[in-house]
Design a protein around this motif. Sequence first.
Motif, short mmCIF file in Angstrom:
data_model
loop_
_atom_site.label_atom_id
_atom_site.label_comp_id
_atom_site.label_asym_id
_atom_site.label_seq_id
_atom_site.Cartn_x
_atom_site.Cartn_y
_atom_site.Cartn_z
N ARG A 148 0.59 -0.92 -0.10
CA ARG A 148 0.39 0.02 -0.04
C ARG A 148 0.50 1.31 0.04
O ARG A 148 0.35 2.22 -0.68
CB ARG A 148 -0.63 0.44 1.26
CG ARG A 148 -2.05 1.08 1.73
CD ARG A 148 -2.54 1.71 -0.08
NE ARG A 148 -3.81 0.37 0.52
CZ ARG A 148 -4.02 0.27 -1.16
NH1 ARG A 148 -4.08 0.62 -1.97
NH2 ARG A 148 -5.42 -1.04 -1.31
N GLU A 204 -5.25 -0.04 -11.19
CA GLU A 204 -6.70 -0.83 -10.90
C GLU A 204 -6.60 0.17 -9.37
O GLU A 204 -7.63 0.36 -8.61
CB GLU A 204 -7.97 -1.13 -11.42
CG GLU A 204 -8.09 -1.82 -12.38
CD GLU A 204 -8.67 -0.11 -13.39
OE1 GLU A 204 -10.08 0.26 -12.16
OE2 GLU A 204 -8.08 0.37 -13.98
N ASP A 205 -5.24 -0.30 -8.55
CA ASP A 205 -5.63 0.16 -6.86
C ASP A 205 -4.32 0.79 -6.74
O ASP A 205 -3.44 -0.54 -5.70
CB ASP A 205 -6.14 -1.74 -6.14
CG ASP A 205 -5.92 -1.30 -4.68
OD1 ASP A 205 -5.87 -0.08 -4.38
OD2 ASP A 205 -5.80 -2.09 -4.50
N LEU A 249 -9.26 6.08 -2.67
CA LEU A 249 -7.99 5.48 -4.12
C LEU A 249 -8.44 6.67 -5.03
O LEU A 249 -7.21 6.48 -6.00
CB LEU A 249 -9.72 4.41 -4.82
CG LEU A 249 -9.76 3.30 -6.41
CD1 LEU A 249 -8.16 3.35 -5.81
CD2 LEU A 249 -10.65 2.61 -6.17
N ARG A 295 -5.19 8.20 -5.35
CA ARG A 295 -3.97 7.67 -5.46
C ARG A 295 -3.58 7.14 -6.83
O ARG A 295 -3.03 7.44 -7.31
CB ARG A 295 -4.86 6.23 -4.53
CG ARG A 295 -4.02 6.28 -2.85
CD ARG A 295 -4.11 4.26 -2.12
NE ARG A 295 -5.03 3.93 -1.90
CZ ARG A 295 -6.09 3.19 -2.76
NH1 ARG A 295 -5.30 2.25 -3.75
NH2 ARG A 295 -6.99 3.25 -2.21
N LYS A 296 -5.10 7.04 -7.70
CA LYS A 296 -4.79 7.04 -8.88
C LYS A 296 -4.21 7.51 -9.42
O LYS A 296 -3.36 7.92 -10.22
CB LYS A 296 -6.36 6.73 -9.50
CG LYS A 296 -6.55 4.73 -9.18
CD LYS A 296 -8.05 4.45 -9.60
CE LYS A 296 -8.15 4.50 -11.21
NZ LYS A 296 -9.26 3.92 -11.42
#
Length: 475
Positions: free
Chosen positions: A359, A384-385, A427, A430-431
């Motif tokens: 992470r 995607e993550d 998310l 983050r992306k």
Amino acid sequence: MGRVVVVSNRVAVPRRGEPAAGGLAVALKDVLKSSGGLWFGWSGETRKDGGPETRRVRAGGIDYATIDLNEQDQKGFYAGYSNGTLWPLFHFRLGLMEYDRKDAEAYRRVNREFAQALLPLLGPQDTVWIHDYQLIPMAAELRALGAKQRIGFFLHIPFPPFAVVSALPDAERLLRDLLAYDLVGVQTKSDLSGLLNCFAEGLGLFPDAMGGVRGEVAGQQRRTQLSAHPIGIDTRGFATLARKAAYGPETQRLLNSMGDRSLIVGAERLDYTKGLPHRMRGFGALLANFPEHLNRVTYLQVAARSRNEVATYRDLKRELDSLAGRINGDYAEFDWTPVRYVARAVARDTLAGFYRAARVGLVTPLRDGMNLVAKEYVAAQDPEDPGVLILSQFAGAAEAMDGALLVNPLDAEAMAVQLDRALKMPLGERKERWEGMMRGLEDQTAMRWAENFLTELEEMPLPEQDMMWSSPARN
């Protein structure tokens, strides 16, 4: 057109059964293949007496040439001057710098030996590209022997200003050695500023309108171009490696042992420039100041041992052993170990899988020329993550990776705040951060770095009379 001749302290001769080379070696090999090039350097072996013997081998479409070094000279050149003097100096660690005049003389002798062994292998139109701090004087030695080829130099570590470099005895001589190159490349704008400051303050030389300086080398006036060329990685190759490694047995074992906890990962060579104790303290501050992460996060630090013959490195390992034990002693549960500390090398493909699973990527050097671990962590992420990169403001990579969370590694409490932020980041953010950094990595790859440097070097003027010199025959 002549060949490209790469010169480095050690030569990456491929051997059966060894792990795949990293992105930098791959880029250099691709360049050498395309030009029918040569890679020259130390074999990694020592001899007790006698002169050097050049050994040649061809592998994968590339010629390799290596020499052994005198045992005593190698010790003074490598462990002594290169890593005991220049390494701490260029990383702003004057308190760790040691100087011995005999080591400085060994450094000069080895560079002269490299030049004497390489010159007979060169053709008049070859382009020579010398790498890193161990070989700064090599072009001056080649020029003294009559070499007239284009010669470039790239420094992979930081270049400090003269206020730091002036601590080195005979610093002006080392700076003057750089004037023997046609092109000197550094990693970042900050490093270029340090280099220019050294020429101005140390030698009284100032750049012309094109960013070059003029100085006398071997009795002749020469012009040296100075440029920043930030190094990249094989972005697509590493992303592919990470996708595959995510399903490999090592990554699956790691994930199974983690349960539903988040993973923070760090991985580098055990070195005092990497800020590893500060990183441990930052993680400890996270657990102390943000107790909601207790039993919810694990920090995996891989720190491959290096330079065990140097006392500073042995002391560093003892400090890390103590810090990891203290954090685990304070916070561990019977089914949770907060810090997993691996003091040995881990295969590159395994690390790629670990990066993808993490992470948070924690990369906090006290000073670094670039830091490719930061770039590899980003390249390894699942689009995607994706995870979050926490990066030291003192890494060269911080100059362009604006999607990272920047930290001062000396401030453990601030690092804890950024770790908490990264672990809680939604998310969408983050992306967005990952996509911006990934575009930069895809644009500035290791191959493009090599091509850009060599293009600039090969465009440097080569006087017509220099093309007519009678060169030693190639072997």
